[in-house]
Write a protein that holds these residues in place. Structure first.
Motif, mmCIF file in Angstrom:
data_model
loop_
_atom_site.group_PDB
_atom_site.id
_atom_site.type_symbol
_atom_site.label_atom_id
_atom_site.label_comp_id
_atom_site.label_asym_id
_atom_site.label_seq_id
_atom_site.Cartn_x
_atom_site.Cartn_y
_atom_site.Cartn_z
ATOM 1 N N LEU A 216 0.860 -1.184 0.000
ATOM 2 C CA LEU A 216 0.000 0.000 0.000
ATOM 3 C C LEU A 216 0.893 1.229 0.000
ATOM 4 C CD1 LEU A 216 -3.303 0.668 1.821
ATOM 5 C CD2 LEU A 216 -1.517 2.402 1.903
ATOM 6 N N ALA A 217 0.711 2.082 -1.004
ATOM 7 C CA ALA A 217 1.474 3.324 -1.097
ATOM 8 C C ALA A 217 0.608 4.458 -0.561
ATOM 9 C CB ALA A 217 1.865 3.590 -2.551
ATOM 10 N N TRP A 218 1.103 5.142 0.463
ATOM 11 C CA TRP A 218 0.364 6.281 0.990
ATOM 12 C C TRP A 218 1.142 7.554 0.678
ATOM 13 C CZ3 TRP A 218 2.110 9.693 4.783
ATOM 14 C CH2 TRP A 218 3.297 9.336 5.431
ATOM 15 N N HIS A 219 0.412 8.653 0.552
ATOM 16 C CA HIS A 219 1.083 9.913 0.210
ATOM 17 C C HIS A 219 0.310 11.068 0.825
ATOM 18 C CE1 HIS A 219 -2.085 10.456 -2.836
ATOM 19 N NE2 HIS A 219 -1.896 9.184 -3.121
ATOM 20 N N ASP A 220 0.922 12.229 0.830
ATOM 21 C CA ASP A 220 0.276 13.417 1.370
ATOM 22 C C ASP A 220 -0.926 13.791 0.511
ATOM 23 O OD1 ASP A 220 2.313 13.516 3.233
ATOM 24 O OD2 ASP A 220 3.575 14.764 1.963
ATOM 25 N N GLY B 290 4.896 7.246 -0.923
ATOM 26 C CA GLY B 290 5.243 7.586 -2.295
ATOM 27 C C GLY B 290 4.037 7.503 -3.196
ATOM 28 N N THR B 291 4.219 7.870 -4.460
ATOM 29 C CA THR B 291 3.121 7.774 -5.417
ATOM 30 C C THR B 291 2.889 6.308 -5.773
ATOM 31 O OG1 THR B 291 4.681 8.097 -7.237
ATOM 32 C CG2 THR B 291 3.576 10.052 -6.369
ATOM 33 N N PRO B 292 1.623 5.881 -5.841
ATOM 34 C CA PRO B 292 1.330 4.453 -6.004
ATOM 35 C C PRO B 292 2.011 3.789 -7.195
ATOM 36 C CG PRO B 292 -0.650 5.636 -5.386
ATOM 37 C CD PRO B 292 0.401 6.675 -5.631
ATOM 38 N N ALA B 293 1.942 4.415 -8.379
ATOM 39 C CA ALA B 293 2.514 3.769 -9.558
ATOM 40 C C ALA B 293 4.014 3.538 -9.403
ATOM 41 C CB ALA B 293 2.228 4.604 -10.807
ATOM 42 N N LYS B 294 4.720 4.559 -8.934
ATOM 43 C CA LYS B 294 6.179 4.439 -8.777
ATOM 44 C C LYS B 294 6.525 3.404 -7.714
ATOM 45 C CE LYS B 294 10.428 5.828 -9.646
ATOM 46 N NZ LYS B 294 11.171 5.054 -8.653
ATOM 47 N N VAL B 295 5.783 3.415 -6.599
ATOM 48 C CA VAL B 295 6.043 2.438 -5.535
ATOM 49 C C VAL B 295 5.841 1.024 -6.053
ATOM 50 C CG1 VAL B 295 5.160 1.538 -3.342
ATOM 51 C CG2 VAL B 295 5.553 3.999 -3.622
ATOM 52 N N LEU B 296 4.745 0.780 -6.761
ATOM 53 C CA LEU B 296 4.458 -0.565 -7.258
ATOM 54 C C LEU B 296 5.484 -1.007 -8.296
ATOM 55 C CD1 LEU B 296 0.567 -0.423 -7.569
ATOM 56 C CD2 LEU B 296 1.912 -1.654 -5.867
ATOM 57 N N GLU B 297 5.883 -0.103 -9.171
ATOM 58 C CA GLU B 297 6.912 -0.450 -10.156
ATOM 59 C C GLU B 297 8.218 -0.843 -9.477
ATOM 60 O OE1 GLU B 297 7.195 2.943 -12.705
ATOM 61 O OE2 GLU B 297 5.034 2.909 -13.101
ATOM 62 N N ASP B 298 8.607 -0.107 -8.431
ATOM 63 C CA ASP B 298 9.847 -0.408 -7.721
ATOM 64 C C ASP B 298 9.744 -1.740 -6.974
ATOM 65 O OD1 ASP B 298 10.973 1.924 -8.636
ATOM 66 O OD2 ASP B 298 10.595 3.065 -6.801
ATOM 67 N N GLU B 299 8.621 -1.952 -6.306
ATOM 68 C CA GLU B 299 8.460 -3.177 -5.517
ATOM 69 C C GLU B 299 8.387 -4.424 -6.397
ATOM 70 O OE1 GLU B 299 8.589 -3.594 -2.289
ATOM 71 O OE2 GLU B 299 8.846 -1.460 -1.852
ATOM 72 N N ALA B 300 7.949 -4.247 -7.644
ATOM 73 C CA ALA B 300 7.741 -5.400 -8.518
ATOM 74 C C ALA B 300 8.921 -5.684 -9.439
ATOM 75 C CB ALA B 300 6.482 -5.181 -9.355
ATOM 76 N N ARG B 301 10.050 -5.022 -9.225
ATOM 77 C CA ARG B 301 11.189 -5.213 -10.128
ATOM 78 C C ARG B 301 11.680 -6.656 -10.166
ATOM 79 N NH1 ARG B 301 13.330 -0.928 -12.491
ATOM 80 N NH2 ARG B 301 12.699 1.148 -11.777
ATOM 81 N N GLU B 302 11.581 -7.349 -9.063
ATOM 82 C CA GLU B 302 12.029 -8.741 -9.013
ATOM 83 C C GLU B 302 10.865 -9.719 -8.950
ATOM 84 O OE1 GLU B 302 15.185 -9.638 -9.302
ATOM 85 O OE2 GLU B 302 15.713 -7.523 -9.522
ATOM 86 N N ALA B 303 9.643 -9.226 -9.206
ATOM 87 C CA ALA B 303 8.454 -10.075 -9.069
ATOM 88 C C ALA B 303 8.182 -10.859 -10.343
ATOM 89 C CB ALA B 303 7.236 -9.218 -8.715
ATOM 90 N N ASP B 304 7.420 -11.933 -10.189
ATOM 91 C CA ASP B 304 6.952 -12.695 -11.339
ATOM 92 C C ASP B 304 5.652 -12.123 -11.887
ATOM 93 O OD1 ASP B 304 8.770 -15.273 -11.430
ATOM 94 O OD2 ASP B 304 8.302 -14.907 -9.331
ATOM 95 N N LEU B 305 4.914 -11.421 -11.025
ATOM 96 C CA LEU B 305 3.638 -10.856 -11.449
ATOM 97 C C LEU B 305 3.275 -9.707 -10.519
ATOM 98 C CD1 LEU B 305 1.203 -11.244 -13.424
ATOM 99 C CD2 LEU B 305 0.125 -12.597 -11.613
ATOM 100 N N LEU B 306 2.812 -8.602 -11.108
ATOM 101 C CA LEU B 306 2.268 -7.473 -10.360
ATOM 102 C C LEU B 306 0.769 -7.443 -10.611
ATOM 103 C CD1 LEU B 306 2.294 -4.777 -8.805
ATOM 104 C CD2 LEU B 306 2.964 -3.650 -10.947
ATOM 105 N N VAL B 307 -0.029 -7.405 -9.540
ATOM 106 C CA VAL B 307 -1.484 -7.455 -9.659
ATOM 107 C C VAL B 307 -2.071 -6.132 -9.177
ATOM 108 C CG1 VAL B 307 -3.597 -8.711 -9.092
ATOM 109 C CG2 VAL B 307 -1.406 -9.934 -9.192
#
Length: 288
Positions: free
Chosen positions: A184-188, A238-255
């Protein structure tokens, strides 16, 4: 069980999509259906009337492409049953119809040029928004990495689509032996439209705590239903899209869900899901 449907067009991206689908079909115990859609070709005469062109040659060329791809897949995954078909029509409604009969619809994410990529992105976004089944979008340069544990990253934001994405992510992880990282990405607070009133002072700790509650509640039910899936919860500023892209760099699937908690939802793919479809380096599942 319904097959995994692949939209194939002979590009490197669709080859990557076919490879991903074959591996998923093997792990899930499902068949594959590879479909190549040929738009009905037409030319305009001087009088403005549409003159249809013959499709026999195009159909034969498409069948050769499918056969070549299937030979490689069958060699690597001989236990996966593969059905192929060349169809003529508008790709969007044809693929949406195919998605209704499948368990997943798998597409490649890159075209052959910048202009084609823009057009393909619009088609892809429309299909991901309206498909009856989850849509998996695979980057052209994706390759399987059997040397490391499988991992599924799921985006959480508290929306109804997010709950559906979480359920899909856990089920897919359980069936394929993967772990889950729920993010979960939270931001101001930010303005989402004209006239929005924002507080000049806000409690960042309270915002983070609210996010932690949403994340915990979203994961809690799934851990009961899927006790064998190893889960990691991540609350990231952070911003959701950027956070998810960073977290999924080593993932097999991003949902991700097809739409999030944005103010304007309408009929369009959400901004976060659209962004990760274009920029994530791993396959992305969009779930309605």
């Amino acid at each position: 069980m319904r097959p995994i449907v692949v939209g194939y067009d002979g590009t490197p991206a669709s080859d990557a999509a076919a490879r991903w689908a074959a591996g998923a079909a093997q792990r899930l115990g499902r068949g594959m259906r590879m479909v190549q859609v040929i738009p009905w070709p037409a030319l305009r005469s001087r009088g403005g009337a549409a003159v249809a062109l013959g499709t026999d040659a195009l159909g034969r060329a498409a069948e050769r492409l499918l056969d070549k791809s299937c030979r490689d897949i069958r060699r690597r995954h001989p236990e996966v049953e593969i059905d192929t078909e060349v169809l003529i029509g508008d790709p969007v409604p044809v693929l949406l119809r195919e998605a209704a009969g499948g368990s997943l619809l798998v597409l490649g994410s890159r075209g052959l040029s910048e202009l084609r990529e823009v057009a393909a992105g619009s088609v892809m976004a429309h299909i991901a928004t309206h498909a009856a089944s989850p849509v998996i979008v695979v980057p052209a340069d994706w390759r399987p990495r059997p040397d490391r544990p499988r991992q599924v990253v799921v985006g959480v934001d508290g929306s109804a689509e997010s709950w559906n994405a979480i359920a899909f992510g856990f089920e897919f992880a359980e069936q394929t032996g993967a772990g889950v990282t729920a993010v979960l990405a939270w931001h101001d607070p930010t303005s989402t439209g004209p006239g929005d009133m924002l507080f000049p002072v806000h409690d960042r700790d309270a915002l983070a705590e609210d996010g932690a509650v949403v994340l915990s509640e979203a994961v809690a039910g799934q851990t009961v239903d899927h006790p064998d899936v190893h889960v990691t919860e991540k609350l990231v500023h952070g911003t959701p899209a950027k956070v998810l892209e960073d977290e999924a760099r080593e993932a097999d699937l991003l949902v991700v869900g097809s739409r999030g908690r944005g103010r304007i939802r309408g009929f369009l793919l959400g901004s976060v899901s659209r962004a990760v479809l274009h920029h994530a380096i791993c396959p992305v599942a969009v779930v309605r």
